[in-house]
Design a protein around this motif. Sequence first.
Motif: not given
Length: 524
Positions: A385-393, A429-432, A437-440
């Motif tokens: 999740d850190y690598l992909t910047a997943n927001l939904d978990r 994982n669609e937010s990854g 990344y746009r919302l980092l």
Amino acid sequence: MDNTKEKNPPPLSFTDRIPTVKDINLKEKNIDKMNMTIDFRHRPYVIYNDFSSNKMRTRREGVTYCFISVIISFIFGLAIGIVLMSGQYEEKVVVKERHTTPRNMNTVKPETKEESNKFAAVSFTGKENKYNKDIYPKGLTEVMKDILKDKKNDKHPFVFNKTFVPDTSTVLYDNIYWGPQIEDAMPQGYGESSAQIWEEYIDETEIVKMEAGCGRMQNRLVTFKDGLQACVRYRQNTDQIQGEIFSFYVGRLLNLTNLAPSVVRIVDLKDRLWKNVANDIVTAQWSSNRAVVLTQYIPSLESASIPDVFRPTNRHLNKMDIMKMSLKENDTEINKQILIDKLRVKDLKLKQELQNFTHIDLKLNKKTIDRFLELAQWSDLIIFDYLTANLDRIVNNLFNYQWNVNIMDGPAHNLAKKMDSGLLIFLDNESGLLHGYRLLKKYNVYHSLMLDNLCVFRKRTIDSLKRLYNTKSVGSLLGDMFHKKNSIVIRDILPSLPEKNAKILIERIGKVLNQVEKCEQNFR
């Protein structure tokens, strides 16, 4: 007659200047007087000058002899010094050759003198300190004094970088890695072969039923002709489809088995895959020529909660946590005593020594093994999740914790567990990689919050990250995978991962590896 004495005596005549016998005797008595000395006590005045030339010659000869003797002494002393010093250096060379030259059993051992060289250098450490004088700096510990002692033939009692070979009873090794007792019990999951089989299956099968399900409104649960099912992800926004499939590819590069097999296909009513459900596609308000992701449906799933060690009151996982849980859960008298000894020691120095372990060898019960199996999968989940910047978990829970403190007690968002094996499934994982990344700037603090407190990892995951980072090839590997697995029709509709996103991914891989190095330093 005038009796007045003359003030100035008359000058001496030539005969008066001739020395008399009296004068000669007087000069012999005063032989030590310096040359050219005048005796004013007697008249006529007598000048003692008879032996001046002989005495001066004697003095010059004495100086010459003294200078010659000094030169001879210096040369003789220098010669002696050279002989002695050359003998000392020859002795050192012999010692060096004796240690470095391999010894043959047939070689005759040369005779060596046991007499020590009295000119050898004096050591001011160890037993040779005859006067028991403390020659160490003030404040130096006894351990450091022992290290500094000149004991070249002694082995140091402390062994650094000790090589430990983990076995089937190892819970943790090298301070930060899950051991074989946990790795060997991990659920099988979905590897590369499963992904390949799924791709081939989708190319040959047909959808016979499409119904609502699998999350969001326009997602659909489809059933194939043989009864297998899949979740189809449909989005108006292309980057969410990219995020889903490229997150799956990242999981493949990391050898993660927690992501269900997924493929990209184009909605085309003329295609054999879709022709049986044309009316259902119209009902779902899907557009033609749209890219969708088909993910293998996994039955028998239950919700998964965030473990206690990752909740806000704790939020850390390191070797000390593993040790505590290992001893606590294995309810035996021996382990209880070990737990008391290790965790309730009042002596700080002794406590530090007890904590200085690099591995844990302990036969665990099933309850503890199951708990560690879940934590090992969470180690991968936090990194993924850190690598992909997943927001939904997890970030979703952490962000909403400020308004709802009980949210951490509920099920984790987009995470499920297989009932039969305990395998965690990383869903949706669609937010990854793109949207995340746009919302980092806004959410990166929540991503880092979990990673910064993780210090137990799966070795194969970290090895995969090191390979990707050292080669800087993750962008090209993802691009190659995308081109290999998808037709030119799909690639025309769905773009590959942008280069700038691949660079961000490389940077985040580097940050994960920095965290691994930090843990190695803190817990070695």
